[in-house]
Write a protein that holds these residues in place. Sequence first.
Motif, PDB file in Angstrom:
ATOM      1  N   GLY A  44       7.548   5.789  10.633  1.00 19.51           N
ATOM      2  CA  GLY A  44       7.461   4.919   9.468  1.00 19.51           C
ATOM      3  C   GLY A  44       6.162   4.141   9.501  1.00 19.51           C
ATOM      4  N   PHE A  45       5.954   3.302   8.532  1.00 13.26           N
ATOM      5  CA  PHE A  45       4.716   2.526   8.451  1.00 13.26           C
ATOM      6  C   PHE A  45       4.473   1.635   9.669  1.00 13.26           C
ATOM      7  N   PRO A  46       5.514   1.120  10.326  1.00 13.16           N
ATOM      8  CA  PRO A  46       5.252   0.320  11.538  1.00 13.16           C
ATOM      9  C   PRO A  46       4.576   1.108  12.668  1.00 13.16           C
ATOM     10  N   ASP A  47       4.618   2.442  12.590  1.00 14.84           N
ATOM     11  CA  ASP A  47       4.002   3.272  13.627  1.00 14.84           C
ATOM     12  C   ASP A  47       2.509   3.491  13.401  1.00 14.84           C
ATOM     13  N   ILE A  48       2.005   3.134  12.233  1.00 13.82           N
ATOM     14  CA  ILE A  48       0.569   3.294  11.940  1.00 13.82           C
ATOM     15  C   ILE A  48      -0.204   2.189  12.644  1.00 13.82           C
ATOM     16  N   PHE A  49      -1.276   2.585  13.331  1.00 10.71           N
ATOM     17  CA  PHE A  49      -2.108   1.596  14.020  1.00 10.71           C
ATOM     18  C   PHE A  49      -3.552   1.577  13.543  1.00 10.71           C
ATOM     19  N   LYS A  50      -3.978   2.579  12.752  1.00  7.48           N
ATOM     20  CA  LYS A  50      -5.367   2.628  12.267  1.00  7.48           C
ATOM     21  C   LYS A  50      -5.406   3.336  10.931  1.00  7.48           C
ATOM     22  N   CYS A  51      -6.174   2.780   9.991  1.00  8.57           N
ATOM     23  CA  CYS A  51      -6.382   3.406   8.683  1.00  8.57           C
ATOM     24  C   CYS A  51      -7.864   3.379   8.330  1.00  8.57           C
ATOM     25  N   THR A  52      -8.276   4.372   7.597  1.00  4.29           N
ATOM     26  CA  THR A  52      -9.613   4.407   7.015  1.00  4.29           C
ATOM     27  C   THR A  52      -9.445   4.543   5.514  1.00  4.29           C
ATOM     28  N   VAL A  53     -10.037   3.610   4.776  1.00  2.00           N
ATOM     29  CA  VAL A  53      -9.925   3.558   3.322  1.00  2.00           C
ATOM     30  C   VAL A  53     -11.246   4.005   2.710  1.00  2.00           C
ATOM     31  N   MET A  54     -11.158   4.889   1.736  1.00  2.00           N
ATOM     32  CA  MET A  54     -12.330   5.308   0.965  1.00  2.00           C
ATOM     33  C   MET A  54     -12.057   4.969  -0.489  1.00  2.00           C
ATOM     34  N   LEU A  55     -12.881   4.129  -1.072  1.00  2.00           N
ATOM     35  CA  LEU A  55     -12.714   3.712  -2.467  1.00  2.00           C
ATOM     36  C   LEU A  55     -13.895   4.195  -3.297  1.00  2.00           C
ATOM     37  N   ALA A  56     -13.585   4.757  -4.453  1.00  2.00           N
ATOM     38  CA  ALA A  56     -14.647   5.202  -5.356  1.00  2.00           C
ATOM     39  C   ALA A  56     -15.371   4.017  -5.979  1.00  2.00           C
ATOM     40  N   ASP A  57     -14.693   2.877  -6.073  1.00  2.72           N
ATOM     41  CA  ASP A  57     -15.271   1.678  -6.677  1.00  2.72           C
ATOM     42  C   ASP A  57     -14.840   0.469  -5.843  1.00  2.72           C
ATOM     43  N   MET A  58     -15.761  -0.074  -5.056  1.00  2.00           N
ATOM     44  CA  MET A  58     -15.429  -1.180  -4.154  1.00  2.00           C
ATOM     45  C   MET A  58     -14.992  -2.435  -4.909  1.00  2.00           C
ATOM     46  N   SER A  59     -15.267  -2.519  -6.205  1.00  2.00           N
ATOM     47  CA  SER A  59     -14.795  -3.680  -6.965  1.00  2.00           C
ATOM     48  C   SER A  59     -13.270  -3.634  -7.131  1.00  2.00           C
ATOM     49  N   LYS A  60     -12.630  -2.510  -6.799  1.00  3.50           N
ATOM     50  CA  LYS A  60     -11.175  -2.366  -6.879  1.00  3.50           C
ATOM     51  C   LYS A  60     -10.496  -2.728  -5.553  1.00  3.50           C
ATOM     52  N   TRP A  61     -11.266  -3.285  -4.618  1.00  4.76           N
ATOM     53  CA  TRP A  61     -10.797  -3.642  -3.283  1.00  4.76           C
ATOM     54  C   TRP A  61      -9.514  -4.482  -3.323  1.00  4.76           C
ATOM     55  N   SER A  62      -9.514  -5.562  -4.107  1.00  2.00           N
ATOM     56  CA  SER A  62      -8.345  -6.440  -4.144  1.00  2.00           C
ATOM     57  C   SER A  62      -7.150  -5.750  -4.805  1.00  2.00           C
ATOM     58  N   ASP A  63      -7.381  -4.899  -5.803  1.00  3.67           N
ATOM     59  CA  ASP A  63      -6.286  -4.149  -6.436  1.00  3.67           C
ATOM     60  C   ASP A  63      -5.639  -3.216  -5.418  1.00  3.67           C
ATOM     61  N   PHE A  64      -6.462  -2.548  -4.620  1.00  2.00           N
ATOM     62  CA  PHE A  64      -5.962  -1.676  -3.560  1.00  2.00           C
ATOM     63  C   PHE A  64      -5.157  -2.488  -2.541  1.00  2.00           C
ATOM     64  N   ASN A  65      -5.735  -3.580  -2.053  1.00  5.78           N
ATOM     65  CA  ASN A  65      -5.080  -4.383  -1.015  1.00  5.78           C
ATOM     66  C   ASN A  65      -3.733  -4.932  -1.459  1.00  5.78           C
ATOM     67  N   ARG A  66      -3.625  -5.312  -2.710  1.00  2.94           N
ATOM     68  CA  ARG A  66      -2.378  -5.883  -3.226  1.00  2.94           C
ATOM     69  C   ARG A  66      -1.211  -4.906  -3.001  1.00  2.94           C
ATOM     70  N   ILE A  67      -1.418  -3.631  -3.251  1.00  2.00           N
ATOM     71  CA  ILE A  67      -0.361  -2.626  -3.068  1.00  2.00           C
ATOM     72  C   ILE A  67      -0.242  -2.235  -1.599  1.00  2.00           C
ATOM     73  N   TYR A  68      -1.349  -1.980  -0.944  1.00  2.00           N
ATOM     74  CA  TYR A  68      -1.376  -1.565   0.469  1.00  2.00           C
ATOM     75  C   TYR A  68      -0.571  -2.521   1.341  1.00  2.00           C
ATOM     76  N   LEU A  69      -0.757  -3.822   1.127  1.00  2.00           N
ATOM     77  CA  LEU A  69      -0.105  -4.832   1.970  1.00  2.00           C
ATOM     78  C   LEU A  69       1.418  -4.845   1.827  1.00  2.00           C
ATOM     79  N   GLU A  70       1.940  -4.305   0.749  1.00  2.00           N
ATOM     80  CA  GLU A  70       3.390  -4.240   0.562  1.00  2.00           C
ATOM     81  C   GLU A  70       4.067  -3.328   1.588  1.00  2.00           C
ATOM     82  N   TYR A  71       3.309  -2.444   2.200  1.00  2.00           N
ATOM     83  CA  TYR A  71       3.870  -1.427   3.083  1.00  2.00           C
ATOM     84  C   TYR A  71       3.851  -1.805   4.568  1.00  2.00           C
ATOM     85  N   PHE A  72       3.268  -2.955   4.894  1.00  2.00           N
ATOM     86  CA  PHE A  72       3.129  -3.339   6.297  1.00  2.00           C
ATOM     87  C   PHE A  72       3.643  -4.749   6.540  1.00  2.00           C
ATOM     88  N   ASP A  73       4.150  -4.966   7.739  1.00  2.00           N
ATOM     89  CA  ASP A  73       4.521  -6.302   8.203  1.00  2.00           C
ATOM     90  C   ASP A  73       3.223  -7.095   8.343  1.00  2.00           C
TER      91      ASP A  73
END
Length: 128
Positions: free
Chosen positions: A67-96
């Motif tokens: 499950g998501f608690p087993d993930i220890f490293k991620c690499t994010v590739m964004l086509a538009d870095m101005s979408k950083w906060s939009d990405f983070n808002r959803i991403y953070l829902e999946y982790f403690d």
Amino acid sequence: MEFINSPAAKVAKLPFSQAVRVGDILYLSGALGNVPGKPELVPGGVEAETRQTMENIGTVLRENGLGFPDIFKCTVMLADMSKWSDFNRIYLEYFDPDRLPARSAFGANGLALGAQLELECMAYMPGR
């Protein structure tokens, strides 16, 4: 090494494995916000793609007893870095919030399928 593909991934005949296990580490291939089993992105912009990307990663994890608690490293590739906060808002829902994976991120010009993001993860998978 163990090369891992679900039956659905085998049918899709993609030019890579969904994941590869080396020792106690499961290396997941980069995931996109595509409709499961189809080479098309979900509609709705970067937030919808992020949610589908996370769900696609969750599917691979569950298929391997993780499950998501087993993930220890991620690499994010964004086509538009101005979408950083939009990405983070959803991403953070999946982790403690007290167990966030180590992470790298960079802007990318031209992701597969015209995706707005790609996410690659590594998970701890102790011997069975």
